[in-house]
Design a protein around this motif. Structure first.
Motif, mmCIF file in Angstrom:
data_model
loop_
_atom_site.group_PDB
_atom_site.id
_atom_site.type_symbol
_atom_site.label_atom_id
_atom_site.label_comp_id
_atom_site.label_asym_id
_atom_site.label_seq_id
_atom_site.Cartn_x
_atom_site.Cartn_y
_atom_site.Cartn_z
ATOM 1 N N LEU A 23 0.842 -1.204 0.000
ATOM 2 C CA LEU A 23 0.000 0.000 0.000
ATOM 3 C C LEU A 23 0.877 1.253 0.000
ATOM 4 N N LEU A 24 1.956 1.200 0.756
ATOM 5 C CA LEU A 24 2.873 2.345 0.836
ATOM 6 C C LEU A 24 3.535 2.620 -0.514
ATOM 7 N N VAL A 25 4.039 1.554 -1.133
ATOM 8 C CA VAL A 25 4.719 1.731 -2.426
ATOM 9 C C VAL A 25 3.748 2.276 -3.468
ATOM 10 N N ARG A 26 2.521 1.744 -3.473
ATOM 11 C CA ARG A 26 1.506 2.253 -4.402
ATOM 12 C C ARG A 26 1.183 3.712 -4.094
ATOM 13 N N SER A 27 1.111 4.041 -2.781
ATOM 14 C CA SER A 27 0.788 5.422 -2.386
ATOM 15 C C SER A 27 1.851 6.386 -2.863
ATOM 16 N N VAL A 28 3.107 5.984 -2.722
ATOM 17 C CA VAL A 28 4.208 6.854 -3.144
ATOM 18 C C VAL A 28 4.166 7.055 -4.658
ATOM 19 N N GLY A 29 3.893 5.973 -5.375
ATOM 20 C CA GLY A 29 3.760 6.083 -6.838
ATOM 21 C C GLY A 29 2.652 7.055 -7.199
ATOM 22 N N ARG A 30 1.555 6.943 -6.466
ATOM 23 C CA ARG A 30 0.425 7.839 -6.704
ATOM 24 C C ARG A 30 0.826 9.290 -6.416
ATOM 25 N N ALA A 31 1.555 9.505 -5.289
ATOM 26 C CA ALA A 31 1.974 10.870 -4.914
ATOM 27 C C ALA A 31 2.855 11.468 -6.000
ATOM 28 N N GLU A 32 3.719 10.656 -6.589
ATOM 29 C CA GLU A 32 4.617 11.164 -7.648
ATOM 30 C C GLU A 32 3.816 11.563 -8.894
ATOM 31 N N ARG A 33 2.825 10.736 -9.230
ATOM 32 C CA ARG A 33 1.982 11.068 -10.392
ATOM 33 C C ARG A 33 1.189 12.349 -10.126
ATOM 34 N N ILE A 34 0.680 12.446 -8.890
ATOM 35 C CA ILE A 34 -0.106 13.634 -8.519
ATOM 36 C C ILE A 34 0.771 14.887 -8.615
ATOM 37 N N HIS A 35 1.990 14.780 -8.121
ATOM 38 C CA HIS A 35 2.884 15.942 -8.133
ATOM 39 C C HIS A 35 3.160 16.407 -9.555
ATOM 40 N N ARG A 36 3.403 15.440 -10.458
ATOM 41 C CA ARG A 36 3.667 15.808 -11.854
ATOM 42 C C ARG A 36 2.433 16.479 -12.462
ATOM 43 N N ALA A 37 1.247 15.914 -12.132
ATOM 44 C CA ALA A 37 0.002 16.495 -12.663
ATOM 45 C C ALA A 37 -0.210 17.904 -12.110
ATOM 46 N N MET A 38 0.116 18.091 -10.823
ATOM 47 C CA MET A 38 -0.047 19.409 -10.204
ATOM 48 C C MET A 38 0.905 20.422 -10.827
ATOM 49 N N LEU A 39 2.151 19.995 -11.056
ATOM 50 C CA LEU A 39 3.135 20.888 -11.675
ATOM 51 C C LEU A 39 2.690 21.289 -13.077
ATOM 52 N N ALA A 40 2.123 20.302 -13.804
ATOM 53 C CA ALA A 40 1.668 20.575 -15.175
ATOM 54 C C ALA A 40 0.546 21.612 -15.194
ATOM 55 N N ARG A 41 -0.155 21.723 -14.057
ATOM 56 C CA ARG A 41 -1.267 22.695 -13.971
ATOM 57 C C ARG A 41 -0.857 23.962 -13.236
ATOM 58 N N GLY A 42 0.432 24.183 -13.057
ATOM 59 C CA GLY A 42 0.936 25.437 -12.490
ATOM 60 C C GLY A 42 0.989 25.491 -10.980
ATOM 61 N N PHE A 43 1.081 24.342 -10.317
ATOM 62 C CA PHE A 43 1.107 24.323 -8.850
ATOM 63 C C PHE A 43 2.373 25.019 -8.334
ATOM 64 N N ASP A 44 2.189 25.964 -7.353
ATOM 65 C CA ASP A 44 3.340 26.672 -6.799
ATOM 66 C C ASP A 44 3.412 26.535 -5.277
ATOM 67 N N GLY A 45 2.795 25.481 -4.765
ATOM 68 C CA GLY A 45 2.840 25.245 -3.324
ATOM 69 C C GLY A 45 1.600 25.718 -2.590
ATOM 70 N N HIS A 46 0.724 26.449 -3.282
ATOM 71 C CA HIS A 46 -0.486 26.946 -2.627
ATOM 72 C C HIS A 46 -1.714 26.309 -3.263
ATOM 73 N N VAL A 47 -2.584 25.782 -2.421
ATOM 74 C CA VAL A 47 -3.833 25.221 -2.936
ATOM 75 C C VAL A 47 -4.877 26.337 -2.909
ATOM 76 N N ARG A 48 -5.415 26.656 -4.065
ATOM 77 C CA ARG A 48 -6.397 27.753 -4.139
ATOM 78 C C ARG A 48 -7.809 27.186 -4.153
ATOM 79 N N ILE A 49 -8.677 27.838 -3.387
ATOM 80 C CA ILE A 49 -10.054 27.329 -3.269
ATOM 81 C C ILE A 49 -11.028 28.424 -3.675
ATOM 82 N N LEU A 50 -12.043 28.022 -4.445
ATOM 83 C CA LEU A 50 -13.069 28.989 -4.854
ATOM 84 C C LEU A 50 -13.984 29.315 -3.681
#
Lengths: 319, 264
Positions: free
Chosen positions: B202-229
């Motif tokens: 579960l941990l290894v899968r979670s880390v893989g997921r976190a890496e994919r999420i990070h790449r997706a976030m970077l691709a959408r302009g993530f700068d460390g701040h989560v913006r909420i409407l």
């Protein structure tokens, strides 16, 4: 080990809250910039959720018929580094407190100190790191996990005892309470250590890069300074709350009224009212505390009945 | 049903409750956080031998449950979860504090038992207040309120991300657990080696997921701040709510309202 609100006084909870808040603020400053650069934000979020999910999967404890689960402090520190692990574990504690009533809202500062700081900022840099070295050998990781988990949980148990005693909640003598808590948590710590070692060995085998030492920064001396400062704050400034003297609010009342309790009236009006009360009271022969309790119960039933009849439904949806 | 499945149901339950259209759900989250913290602080400030004074404070969760359209019985039952550890600590008071405190006919209750009951009552009431806060507000809005009240952004961002990924990882763990249970012929618990493989996987899968999420976030302009409407809106109702409850808490703490009830 999750401390409930009922076991701490506002002074101790406030003191621990101030220390925890200061540590979180220092933590936030330390991680500023690092989080964006190294992708720590999603990693911390996902690993926090992982610890939460992993805590729901119990393993059986041989020979006891019972089961246990991981706490995850040392494991998170090994994977994220101590500062990132502290924020992650503190977030998990908030989720557990708010959603599952595991630990109190006021006692959150105490729980962050007992479970977060003791494991991630003390046991990890002072025990795990020196013993595990570069995490190259499995036996070193096992020894480091077990020792760090035992130290972290024992420190947490000592903190729970000190906080509860300072709050003046338990009548159990300090020595007996300390012996009981440290005894139980020695066993829990061994279990936690073995479980942490088992998971870290699995990680070493399949994703050894996750335990790379360059991630695991964290100055133990600054942490100890903060921790000692917090302990002095807790022990020194708030010890009076546990004493026989009036507590903060009683002291305030005392200053206002000249005594710690509001004296009963002796005037004609009060005597007349007391006579009326004696005649109209449903339970005249019971002492005042009993009457108060029963009166409260009647009021609560009435409040519940009235509020059940009123509809608070609104047409507007919440923002 | 396994613990992990119950946890998922609980998460969905909180989400559904917080989306209700009752009065308490429409109030600003900051007002509810402030009032809840004030309530818990005042309840904890009573001396250990107070019982009737604290009992009267049950009015707050009863009224709050009604104001948020949640059954008080449900909240009461859920608050029992916190009692075992409190009872473990509190049960020593009746053993060490034996002087009589309450007498009614033949029944004598010692100081220790009064303290024990007082501790248990505080435990139940404070947990109920926290449960009602989250049930009437929702986790995301509580996080935003905490952010507005000065909690560091990295901490509130973590809370939001953890809450988001708890659903994902719990679902993943449920699938893995179900697959394991269907092959384990009724064995409930895992032995340690199997548990380590399960959690490690579960941990290894979670880390893989976190890496994919990070790449997706970077691709959408993530700068460390989560913006909420959307923004939290403070209205006069929120001010009135805070003043009313905090005023009542102070009155309940400084004046012995339970003695007034003797006139009943």
């Amino acid at each position: 080990m999750h401390l409930a609100d009922a076991l701490v006084s506002p002074g101790v909870a406030g003191g621990a809250g101030v220390v925890s808040a200061a540590l979180i603020a220092v933590d936030a400053r330390k991680l500023k910039g690092v989080t964006e650069r190294e992708g720590l934000v999603p990693m911390m979020g996902v690993l926090g959720a992982f610890v939460f999910a992993a805590q729901m999967i119990n393993f059986s404890i041989p020979g006891t018929g019972s089961s246990g689960h991981i706490v995850g402090g040392v494991m998170l520190a090994a994977l994220l580094g101590p500062w990132a692990a502290l924020i992650t574990l503190a977030s998990v504690l908030v989720v557990q407190c708010l959603l599952f009533a595991d630990g109190g809202l006021m006692a959150l500062g105490c729980n962050i100190l007992n479970m977060g700081v003791c494991s991630t900022l003390i046991a990890y840099p002072l025990v795990f790191k020196p013993l595990a070295g570069d995490c190259g050998r499995m036996w070193r990781v096992v020894a480091a996990s077990v020792c760090a988990s035992v130290v972290g949980l024992e420190l947490g148990a000592v903190m729970v005892t000190v906080e509860t005693e300072l709050s003046g909640v338990t009548a159990l003598p300090f020595g007996s309470f300390l012996g009981l808590m440290t005894g139980i948590h020695l066993l829990i710590g061994l279990g936690e250590g073995i479980a942490t070692a088992a998971v870290l060995c699995f990680v070493m085998k399949f994703r050894p890069g996750l335990l790379s030492p360059e991630k695991r920064q964290g100055g133990s001396t600054s942490v100890l300074a903060w921790f000692l400062g917090g302990a002095i704050l807790l022990g020194g400034c708030f010890a009076w709350i546990a004493s026989e003297d009036p507590d903060g609010l009683e002291w305030s009342v005392g200053r206002l009224t000249g005594g710690t309790e509001i004296a009963g009236g002796t005037g004609d009006v009060e005597v007349a009212l007391a006579a009326v009360q004696q005649k109209t009271s449903l339970l005249p022969d019971y002492d005042s505390t009993w009457s108060g309790i029963i009166g409260c119960a009647i009021v609560l039933v009435l409040v519940w009945a009235v509020t059940s009849l009123i509809s608070f439904r609104r047409k507007n949806k919440p923002v | 049903m396994t613990t992990i499945e119950k946890a998922l149901i609980r998460l969905h339950e909180v989400d559904a409750q917080s989306r209700g259209d009752f009065l308490l759900q429409t109030l600003d989250a900051r007002a509810k956080v402030i009032v809840t913290i004030a309530y818990i602080a005042v309840v904890l400030s009573f001396s250990l031998t107070s019982f009737s004074g604290i009992l009267l404070f049950a009015v707050f969760p009863i009224v709050s449950a009604s104001m948020s359209g949640i059954s008080y019985g449900q909240v009461f039952l859920r608050s029992m979860i916190a009692l075992p550890f409190i009872a473990f600590v509190g049960i020593f008071n009746p053993i060490f504090e034996r002087e009589p405190m309450l007498v009614a006919g033949d029944l004598t209750i010692s100081r220790g038992w009064v303290e024990f009951l007082s501790i248990m009552l505080r435990g139940v009431l404070t947990v109920q207040a926290a449960l009602l806060l989250i049930a009437s507000t929702g986790f995301q809005r509580v996080c935003r309120a905490l952010g507005c009240l000065g909690v560091p952004q990295i901490f509130t961002t973590q809370l939001m991300l953890i809450y988001r990924y708890i659903y994902v990882l719990i679902n993943e763990a449920i699938r893995m657990d179900r697959a394991r249970r269907s092959r384990s012929y009724g064995r409930r618990h895992y032995d340690l080696s199997m548990w380590a493989t399960f959690v490690g996987q579960l941990l290894v899968r979670s880390v893989g997921r976190a890496e994919r999420i990070h790449r997706a976030m970077l691709a959408r302009g993530f700068d460390g701040h989560v913006r909420i409407l959307g923004h939290l809106r403070w209205s006069s109702t929120d001010t009135a709510y805070c003043i009313l409850w905090i005023g009542l808490f102070i009155a309940g703490r400084f004046f012995d309202l339970s003695s007034v009830l003797k006139f009943l």
